[in-house]
Every structure is written in C-alpha cells, then in structure tokens.
Scaffold this motif. Structure first.
Motif, PDB file in Angstrom:
ATOM      1  N   UNK A   1     -20.086  -7.628  -5.583  1.00 31.25           N
ATOM      2  CA  UNK A   1     -19.581  -8.214  -7.010  1.00 31.25           C
ATOM      3  C   UNK A   1     -20.319  -9.238  -7.518  1.00 31.25           C
ATOM      4  N   UNK A   2     -21.111  -8.775  -8.862  1.00 29.29           N
ATOM      5  CA  UNK A   2     -21.944  -9.599  -9.356  1.00 29.29           C
ATOM      6  C   UNK A   2     -21.398 -11.042  -9.823  1.00 29.29           C
ATOM      7  N   UNK A   3     -20.107 -10.897 -10.240  1.00 34.19           N
ATOM      8  CA  UNK A   3     -19.247 -12.055 -10.672  1.00 34.19           C
ATOM      9  C   UNK A   3     -18.968 -13.034  -9.260  1.00 34.19           C
ATOM     10  N   UNK A   4     -18.825 -12.603  -8.254  1.00 38.96           N
ATOM     11  CA  UNK A   4     -18.521 -13.219  -7.007  1.00 38.96           C
ATOM     12  C   UNK A   4     -19.913 -13.906  -6.448  1.00 38.96           C
TER      13      UNK A   4
ATOM     14  N   UNK B   1     -20.015 -16.921  -8.598  1.00 38.73           N
ATOM     15  CA  UNK B   1     -19.326 -17.952  -8.520  1.00 38.73           C
ATOM     16  C   UNK B   1     -19.090 -18.577  -6.888  1.00 38.73           C
ATOM     17  N   UNK B   2     -19.714 -17.750  -6.052  1.00 38.01           N
ATOM     18  CA  UNK B   2     -19.717 -18.205  -4.581  1.00 38.01           C
ATOM     19  C   UNK B   2     -20.917 -17.904  -3.982  1.00 38.01           C
ATOM     20  N   UNK B   3     -21.973 -18.169  -4.740  1.00 40.10           N
ATOM     21  CA  UNK B   3     -23.394 -17.683  -4.101  1.00 40.10           C
ATOM     22  C   UNK B   3     -23.685 -18.427  -3.002  1.00 40.10           C
ATOM     23  N   UNK B   4     -23.131 -19.659  -2.732  1.00 37.00           N
ATOM     24  CA  UNK B   4     -23.448 -20.568  -1.603  1.00 37.00           C
ATOM     25  C   UNK B   4     -23.057 -19.833  -0.414  1.00 37.00           C
ATOM     26  N   UNK B   5     -22.004 -19.093  -0.361  1.00 36.27           N
ATOM     27  CA  UNK B   5     -21.428 -18.520   0.700  1.00 36.27           C
ATOM     28  C   UNK B   5     -21.896 -16.970   0.868  1.00 36.27           C
TER      29      UNK B   5
END
Lengths: 97, 400
Positions: free
Chosen positions: B326-329, B332-336
C-alpha cells in the motif's frame, strides 16, 4: 499519474481502486468506463456492471462471495452489500459486543 | 551471493548467531526477560512457552527452535515445578552441538539469584560459541524462507503478495526451500493449489488440509479475517484467500508439512498450521507471530512478511523482511517497511522489479544486513498449546 482503478481479470465484475476515487468521478481505465457513485478508498472495489442481489462477485477471475443487495455500475461493493459464500467475517462492531 | 553463514553440527548454516534465553513456563518469564534486558545484546533473544501442562506440540516446537540454524547457544529458565521436560530439551540442545545451560529458579534461590546466574550463563555460552565458530560461504540453496501476510488490505493481493510470489519463483529456481502457510487463508483456493502438487499424494494432502481448515474455522465461528481487512477493502474470506495464495508463486508444491517438521529437499512447501482433531485449544494461530514461530520451527532462516495496513512486527531468532503493498502505508510507516510494493500501483515499479528487489534483500539480510524490524528491536515471539498428528509418508518429497 497512476490510473484510478485496475481490472485484475477479464472475467471480473468488480474493479479495485488504486487511489481514493471521488463521488461522481468519471473513471476510464483498463477498458472500463464507470462513474463512481460515492467516495471509495484505495484497495476497495467498485461494480464494473450492474450487479443484482444473488450475483457472484468475481475478482482475480474467481468468485469471492455473493451480492446480498443490488448495486449499480460504479457503486461500492463491500460487506454492506455482499457476503462470503464460505464463512462469516467479524467486524470491529462485533468486538464491541 | 557474497555472504558467510554459521556452520552447525547438522550441516545447516545460520544467518545469525543468536543466544536464546528460553522460559519453560510463564512463571519464569519475568526472570528470563530481565536476563535478556540486562545482557543488553542484540544477539540475545527471549523465547519461551507459558504453559504449565505438558503438550507434545510445544515440546517439538522448542526442540526444533533450540536447534534452529540461527541459534548458536541456549540458556533455559525453569521455575522448577512446571511439567516441561527441561532435561530432555537441554540434552537435545547439547546433542545438536550447542552450548546450553539451565537455571532453575527454585534451586538458584529466587529471582535475583537466578538473574545473576543467568547473566553468567549467557556470558559463558557466548564465549563457547565464539570458540567453536565456523564461518562458511552461504548460497541461496542453503536457505529456508517463509512467507506470511498480516494486516492485509485490498492492495496486498495485487502488489505485495504477487511480488513475493515472483521472489519465491526466483528463490525456488535457485535451489532454496520456500514455505507458505495459513491454510485457513487458502480456503477457496484448494482447486488451483492441488493442481500444482508434484505428486497425487501431495495433492490429496493439500485438499485435506484446506477441508480441515474450513471445518475448524467454522467450528470457531470466524474465518481468518480481522476488522482491518474489511476497512482495507477486503469483503470476504475467499477474497482474502485469493490475495494471500499468490504469495506462493507458481512453482510446483513438493510437500505439505506441519509445524516443527523439517523439509527433506529444496522446493516449495505448504505449512499446514491448523490443528488436527476437533478444536481443543482455541484458534489455530492467535496472531501473526505464532505463524512466524511455526515457520522458524520448520527451519526458516527469515520471513517475508507482506502487509497492507502496516504491521510493525519482527521476530526473535529469524529476521523479518516487511513488504507493504500500500503506497499510503509506505508514506505513513516507511520506517517500519523494507520494501515498497505499493510503487506497483503508482506505476513506478513492476511485480518483476519488486520480486528482484526482494531477492536482493534476502541475500543482503542473509549476509548480515539488518532489517527494519531488527534495527527497531522487534523480537516478538509467541507459542501456545496446539495438537497435531504427524504428517503421512506421502507429504514429503522423496530424498534422491
């Protein structure tokens, strides 16, 4: 810019939103021409054609459930108008009991 | 592939050299956790089984985990009165060539004394591991790789999962052993899956495992379908199933295994995680990490974890590579997240390019590169009661 929707299989009667689509938005991609009936989020499904109640919902070329209520082409297809043919799902409301 | 593994006595090669501190009942959990916290070493991981009653599955799982290729040494924490066969587990670890020490809290004299003894044991075990360390070149054909999805949404089945499928095809072609699982999330896919079986016996085992999953989940009242799946656009179990199944790629399915059974030859395996017999101990796997632990017990060196909504978990023992569809994830949560398969939806990547990126990352992580969850300190582990009958003889490929 990326297309609004993707048709995963030629036999499918739903398409998947690649981004949030807006109510009234005219969508034309993968040979599908529909107008979104309401705002629908990324990953959710829109009816490609009119789907009467009882119709098998086809995605990936395979049945993923049946319509419990009718929906017009461009309408949102989800758990309010379709259900599994196998086993019931649980929602957050059920957890609130 | 430029990587060195840790050679174990059974010939398997680890991609990490971990000391596991294992509690053998919940009553020893705190003491074990304090030892791990105070050791303050990213290579010392906490695992354990909380139950006091005996369970053959838990015993098999713990035996498989103390002898996991990524594990170099073992410290067992027992309260003293629980039923777990600590001597048998210690003997199994020792027979596998690993240094092992057992601390019994009641014999040590309580919490503080057991923590002090445990820290000394970790130091001694580490020293013995350093003495016997043998590094050897590592190839993809030495690796066992698992895949799981968690926090799936409407993007998972069209981006991250098929991209992992492409990666699995490349890995199987390179001689690796690949495992996909969660038969409850394959309900509705049994027909096409059985066609891919390498023998009629494996086809029968596939069909039987999915029928078992459907019966079991029906008895539990729910499918393997979380509220977040629905919020992400999935509407039914079989829709989720179709999306999950594509993680397996397209190669033949050479075997069907159960938790703690070791694949006998390279290739693609289905892991049957649903207990045998009528429901006895509750849901098959209560959360994603229970499945990761079962793949580790089948020898998985690392796990490819696909997520749409954005799971943050990692694992003790075996690194987790997270692929979001999901590109939105991703934003939002790229560090993970280790891989952005959401780029496929936005037109800047293809299933093949993301598949290749995943294989390159598998090679890097096998060579020691940290995954995002490893760097963040994620070391989740959960093991609960289950019961299984051994797999039939036709479920494994014949060893040439």
């Amino acid at each position: 810019m990326a297309p609004a929707i993707i048709l995963l299989h030629a036999d499918d009667n739903v398409v998947v939103c690649c981004r949030t689509v807006m109510a009234g938005e005219a969508i034309s991609a993968d040979g599908v021409d529909i107008i979104a009936a309401e705002q629908v989020a990324l990953g959710h499904k829109l009816a490609r054609i009119d789907l009467p109640a009882g119709t098998k919902v086809i995605k990936y070329g395979a049945p993923i459930g049946s319509m419990t209520h009718p929906v017009k082409a461009g309408g949102w297809v989800h758990m309010h108008n379709m259900k599994s043919d196998y086993i019931s799902a649980h929602l957050r409301d059920a957890a609130k009991g | 592939m430029q990587a060195l593994g840790y050679l174990r006595a059974d010939g398997r090669k680890g991609i990490r050299d971990i000391v596991i501190v294992a509690y053998l009942v919940e009553c020893a959990h705190h003491t074990a956790r304090r030892i791990v916290d105070l050791a303050d070493d990213p290579h010392v991981h906490l695992v354990g089984f909380p139950g006091c009653y005996p369970n053959d599955y838990a015993k098999r799982m713990m035996k498989a985990l103390v002898a996991h290729p990524n594990v170099g040494g073992v410290v067992l924490l027992s309260l003293g009165c629980e039923s777990f066969d600590r001597e048998g587990l210690a003997a199994h670890a020792a027979a596998s060539g690993r240094p092992v020490e057992t601390i019994v809290i009641q014999q040590a004299g309580g919490t503080k004394a057991a923590i002090a003894k445990g820290l000394e044991a970790v130091t001694r075990v580490r020293a013995q591991m350093a003495d016997k360390e043998v590094r050897v070149p590592l190839a993809l054909s030495d690796l066992v790789i698992g895949t799981i999805c968690g926090g799936s949404d409407g993007t998972s089945g069209i981006t991250a999962n098929p991209a992992v499928g492409r990666a699995f095809d490349r890995l199987v072609d390179a001689g690796a052993t690949c495992i996909f699982e969660e038969t409850g999330e394959m309900i509705g896919c049994e027909g096409p899956m059985a066609v891919r079986a390498s023998t009629p016996a494996v086809a029968d085992a596939i069909t039987a495992s999915i029928a078992k999953a459907e019966t079991y989940y029906r008895a539990m009242g729910y499918g393997s379908f979380a509220p977040g799946n629905a919020e992400g656009g999935l509407s039914s179990q079989e829709e989720k199933s179709a999306g999950a199944y594509v993680k397996s790629g397209s190669r033949p399915i050479v075997g069907v295994i159960k938790p703690a059974e070791q694949p006998t030859a390279p290739g693609l395996y289905l892991l049957d995680v649903v207990p045998d017999g009528p429901p006895k101990f509750g849901f098959p796997n209560i959360s994603d990490n229970a499945e990761i632990v079962e793949m580790m017990a089948c020898g998985a060196h690392l796990t490819l974890f696909t997520t749409g909504r954005g799971s943050v978990v990692g694992s003790a023992i075996a690194p987790v590579i997270k692929v979001t569809g999901n590109p939105e994830t991703w934003r939002r949560m790229g560090e993970d997240m280790d891989v952005n398969a959401g780029a496929i939806l936005e037109g800047s990547a293809t299933l093949d390019s993301v598949g290749a990126e995943i294989v390159a990352l598998v090679e890097a992580v096998a060579g020691g590169a940290e995954t995002k969850s490893e760097a963040l300190g994620h070391r989740e582990f959960i093991l609960t009661y289950k019961s299984f009958e051994p797999s039939g003889p036709g479920c494994m490929p014949r060893v040439a």
